[in-house]
Design an enzyme around this catalytic site. Structure first.
Site, short mmCIF file in Angstrom:
data_model
loop_
_atom_site.label_atom_id
_atom_site.label_comp_id
_atom_site.label_asym_id
_atom_site.label_seq_id
_atom_site.Cartn_x
_atom_site.Cartn_y
_atom_site.Cartn_z
N HIS A 87 0.84 -1.20 0.00
CA HIS A 87 0.00 0.00 0.00
C HIS A 87 0.87 1.24 0.00
CE1 HIS A 87 -3.42 2.60 0.66
NE2 HIS A 87 -2.80 3.14 1.71
N SER A 88 0.56 2.20 -0.87
CA SER A 88 1.25 3.48 -0.94
C SER A 88 2.74 3.25 -1.21
CB SER A 88 1.00 4.26 0.35
OG SER A 88 1.31 5.64 0.19
#
Length: 265
Positions: free
Chosen positions: A109-110
Site C-alpha cells: 500500500h502506498s
C-alpha cells in the site's frame, strides 16, 4: 562526525555492524513453509508489519498472510531505515530470497506498492519463481511523473499535519509529541524512498496485476491507478472503494477475498 563514532547504516545496527539479511528479520510473525500459499504485505510510509497483523486471522487456514518488516521500525528499530527504493528492494530481495518459490503473491500500500512492484521486477531479474499475482493500492503508477507536494523535508509540525490529513494514524499517536519525535526520522526516510524514486523503463511484467483505490484518495486518483496497466502483459484489474488514502482499513476483508483467490487456484 567524531572520529571513531560509527553511524547507523541502512539494514545495519546502531554500532554500524550488519544486521544480517535473514528472512527472520523481515518476517516477524514467523517464516512460513514454502509449501503453503503466502501473501507478502509491504507497509506504507511510517508503518510497520503490525499494520497487517489483523489480516492474518481474516484469511482461510490454507493461506498465510506474511507482514514484512523493513529496517528501522518495531523490533528492527536499531537498524537505520533505508531512504532510497533501490537499496531497500535489494535488501528485501536478499532477505526473502528463499521464500520466492511455490505459490505466493505480493501486496503493498502506498510506498509499499512501489516496493512490491520493484521487488517483482527484481525477482524476475534473478530468475526466481515469480509471484502468482501482484496487488497494489493507494499509489499512482510508478512511471508517471510525481506531481505531489514533497513531504520529507517539511518542518515537524507541518509534516504531522499532513500525516493527520491522510488518516490512518490514530489521533492518540499524533498527540504524543515525544513518540512522534521518535517516529519522524523513520517517516522522513520512508517518504524519501517514495519521493526520490525514478522509474527505470523495463519490459512489462507477465504477472497478473490488480490495483485497489479509494474514491476520495487525493494521492492516487482513478486515472493514475489505471496507468498501472501499462506495467504488465498479464491480466489487469482495478477495484475502487469508498474512502480516502487509507480506505484499506475499512475494506480489508473485501481486499483479502480478492487477494486469496489466485493463491488458492
Amino acid at each position: 562526525m567524531s572520529e571513531g563514532v560509527k553511524q547507523p547504516v541502512p539494514g545495519g545496527t546502531a554500532d554500524g555492524s550488519a544486521a544480517g539479511n535473514t528472512a527472520g528479520l523481515c518476517l516477524p510473525f514467523g517464516e512460513p513453509p514454502t509449501t503453503v500459499p503466502r501473501l507478502f504485505c509491504f507497509p506504507s510510509a511510517g508503518a510497520s508489519a503490525a499494520a497487517y497483523a489483523p489480516w492474518r486471522t481474516l484469511v482461510p487456514q490454507d493461506v498465510t498472510v506474511c507482514p514484512v518488516q523493513p529496517p528501522g521500525r518495531a523490533e528492527r528499530f536499531r537498524e537505520a531505515p533505508y531512504d532510497r527504493c533501490g537499496p531497500l528492494v535489494a535488501h528485501l530481495a536478499s532477505a526473502l530470497s528463499e521464500q520466492f518459490t511455490g505459490t505466493y503473491a505480493l501486496y503493498g500500500h502506498s510506498m509499499g506498492a512501489l516496493v512490491a512492484f520493484e521487488l517483482a521486477r527484481e525477482i524476475r531479474r534473478t530468475g526466481a519463481t515469480p509471484p502468482v499475482h501482484l496487488f497494489v493500492s493507494g499509489r499512482a503508477a510508478p512511471q508517471l511523473p510525481d506531481v505531489l507536494r514533497p513531504l520529507r523535508d517539511l518542518p515537524a509540525e507541518e509534516l504531522i499535519g499532513e500525516v493527520a490529513g491522510m488518516g490512518g494514524t490514530p489521533e492518540a499517536v499524533l498527540r504524543e509529541r515525544e513518540l512522534m519525535e521518535l517516529l519522524l526520522p523513520l517517516l522522513r526516510a520512508d517518504l524519501s524512498v517514495n519521493e526520490t524514486y525514478r522509474y527505470g523503463p523495463q519490459p512489462p511484467l507477465d504477472t497478473p496485476l490488480t490495483v485497489f483505490g479509494g474514491h476520495r484518495d487525493p494521492r492516487a486518483g482513478r486515472t493514475e491507478l489505471l496507468a498501472w496497466e501499462d506495467l504488465t502483459r498479464g491480466p489487469f484489474r482495478t477495484r475502487m472503494f469508498p474512502g480516502g488514502h487509507f480506505f484499506i482499513n475499512d475494506w480489508s476483508q473485501e481486499l483479502l477475498k480478492m487477494m486469496v483467490m489466485p493463491l488458492r487456484g
